[in-house]
Design an enzyme around this catalytic site. Sequence first.
Site, PDB file in Angstrom:
ATOM      1  N   ALA A  74       0.869  -1.337   0.277  1.00  0.00           N
ATOM      2  CA  ALA A  74      -0.083  -0.247   0.165  1.00  0.00           C
ATOM      3  C   ALA A  74       0.681   1.305   0.093  1.00  0.00           C
ATOM      4  O   ALA A  74       0.256   2.338  -0.686  1.00  0.00           O
ATOM      5  CB  ALA A  74      -0.976  -0.351   1.022  1.00  0.00           C
ATOM      6  N   ARG A 108       1.546  -1.396   4.694  1.00  0.00           N
ATOM      7  CA  ARG A 108       1.788  -2.447   3.830  1.00  0.00           C
ATOM      8  C   ARG A 108       0.659  -3.115   3.026  1.00  0.00           C
ATOM      9  O   ARG A 108       0.669  -3.589   2.195  1.00  0.00           O
ATOM     10  CB  ARG A 108       3.386  -2.882   4.106  1.00  0.00           C
ATOM     11  CG  ARG A 108       3.674  -3.953   3.048  1.00  0.00           C
ATOM     12  CD  ARG A 108       5.056  -4.708   3.680  1.00  0.00           C
ATOM     13  NE  ARG A 108       5.488  -6.084   3.289  1.00  0.00           N
ATOM     14  CZ  ARG A 108       6.720  -6.219   2.293  1.00  0.00           C
ATOM     15  NH1 ARG A 108       7.102  -5.534   1.836  1.00  0.00           N
ATOM     16  NH2 ARG A 108       6.960  -7.370   1.325  1.00  0.00           N
ATOM     17  N   ARG A 122       2.837 -12.601  -0.319  1.00  0.00           N
ATOM     18  CA  ARG A 122       3.423 -14.288   0.352  1.00  0.00           C
ATOM     19  C   ARG A 122       2.415 -14.432   0.955  1.00  0.00           C
ATOM     20  O   ARG A 122       2.574 -15.382   1.098  1.00  0.00           O
ATOM     21  CB  ARG A 122       4.192 -13.349   2.150  1.00  0.00           C
ATOM     22  CG  ARG A 122       5.063 -12.562   2.208  1.00  0.00           C
ATOM     23  CD  ARG A 122       6.722 -12.635   1.022  1.00  0.00           C
ATOM     24  NE  ARG A 122       7.744 -11.984   1.238  1.00  0.00           N
ATOM     25  CZ  ARG A 122       7.189 -10.654   0.882  1.00  0.00           C
ATOM     26  NH1 ARG A 122       6.580 -10.104  -0.287  1.00  0.00           N
ATOM     27  NH2 ARG A 122       8.896 -10.542   1.189  1.00  0.00           N
ATOM     28  N   GLU A 167      11.877  -2.452  -8.222  1.00  0.00           N
ATOM     29  CA  GLU A 167      11.434  -1.735  -7.799  1.00  0.00           C
ATOM     30  C   GLU A 167      11.945  -0.365  -8.274  1.00  0.00           C
ATOM     31  O   GLU A 167      13.104  -0.306  -9.058  1.00  0.00           O
ATOM     32  CB  GLU A 167      12.207  -2.294  -6.607  1.00  0.00           C
ATOM     33  CG  GLU A 167      12.220  -4.331  -5.990  1.00  0.00           C
ATOM     34  CD  GLU A 167      11.113  -3.718  -4.845  1.00  0.00           C
ATOM     35  OE1 GLU A 167      11.308  -2.906  -5.171  1.00  0.00           O
ATOM     36  OE2 GLU A 167      11.087  -4.500  -4.192  1.00  0.00           O
TER      37      GLU A 167
HETATM   38 ZN   LIG Z   1       6.171  -4.069  -2.413  1.00  0.00          ZN
END
Ligand SMILES: [Zn+2]
Length: 428
Positions: free
Chosen positions: A183, A241, A259, A392
């Site tokens: 998030a 998150r 995950r 990323e």
């Molecule tokens: Zn991430």
Amino acid sequence: MKLLVGLGAVAVPLVSARIVAPRGPSVSYDGYRVYRVDTHADVATVESQIRNLRLVNFSPGTIDHLDLAVSPEDISAFDALGLDAAVVHEDLGKDILSEGPLRPYLRTTESADLPGLEWFDNYHPYEDHLQFLEDLHLAFPDNSELVTAGASYEGRPIQGIHFWGENGKGGRPAVYWHGTVHAREWITTMTVEYLLYQLISGYLDGTEDVKAIVDAYDFYILPVVNPDGFIHTQTTDRMWRKNRQPRDAERCTGTDVNRNWPHFWNVTGGASDSPCAETFRGLSPGDTPEMQSLVAFTDAVAAANEGGIKLYIDWHSYGHLILLSYGGDCDARVENYERQMELARGTAAVVETVDGSKYTAGPVCDVLYAASGGSMDYVYDVAGAELSWGYELSPADAAGGGFVLPADQILPTVVENWEGMRWLLSTM
Ligand SMILES: [Zn+2]
């Protein structure tokens, strides 16, 4: 003709789907000091030393270093530990101010023109992202449709857009992107939106290479796959998150949706079994509503297109990395490793030509750490994607602001990555 399960629900109108989030008291990060800690490859010892301190871990799961934002009350206790730590930011609260206020989306026209590029000068409220997506669709009505990939825990539709070129809907291999699963990674929303904006505007302008790209693929783009968490970062806690699902009898809320995929779920060292951890994997594979939605949608995308999924990217921040599988099995190599690495390195090289940002490419286990139950392993192994990456974005490190990227850094970030994607989509 193939039947679309997850894609069948495309007719849900965006406007009726809006939900007003409850506003809780905001979490303040004023005075939080951000450190980069060298763990000397013994992250477990460092984590046990800091266990009782009030802090936010920006780099859950890493081995060689930790980026930590320590609350002002615990700075002296943290310093007293004598860790190998460098201060990279004095005040996280001040950094958050540099993002500027969430700017309402002001359309200047009711016509079918594309929205203005000033959208990328600021961050925006969640509802405005839905409107932006709808406006892109209205500007490209015959070649696009709004799609929903099911619902979040709090019942919000996970919204996206599907668009195609001259071969019609479903006629070409799929390019499939997810943004904002974590998030707090706000730059991912803006980046995914800029990429889709450039693809649609280039097609409408007749830009030759962009038209060829859109004609060659079916695009499925979900800019915010964790809407509950994203809204929570806007109303209550900027550093949130996970999703917003409480677990019975647990004092902590939220599962790490990245995950929770039902493939390599719960590999030792790849996720946490603690509901309070940032990388909590859930109680069983795929047991979050977001995951059930995304798995069904992913499988439907793979089945709906001639040639399946050509390229999947899960957009994250931060670190300047292009990651490929595996995250859940550090002894395995993807079958087409050389090809994926060639394209990932090529993309990084093009990004670097724009403004000098240096992206590193490699398998997630090699470059970062084991990460189990992640999207890219599922989409590669189970959904059969040819290229399946985690990406990323900026900044390069916590010293550059971590998850908090100033508003004036949005445009440079999205532009350099558009050039990288433009090359990749033309080359792959
Ligand atoms: Zn991430």
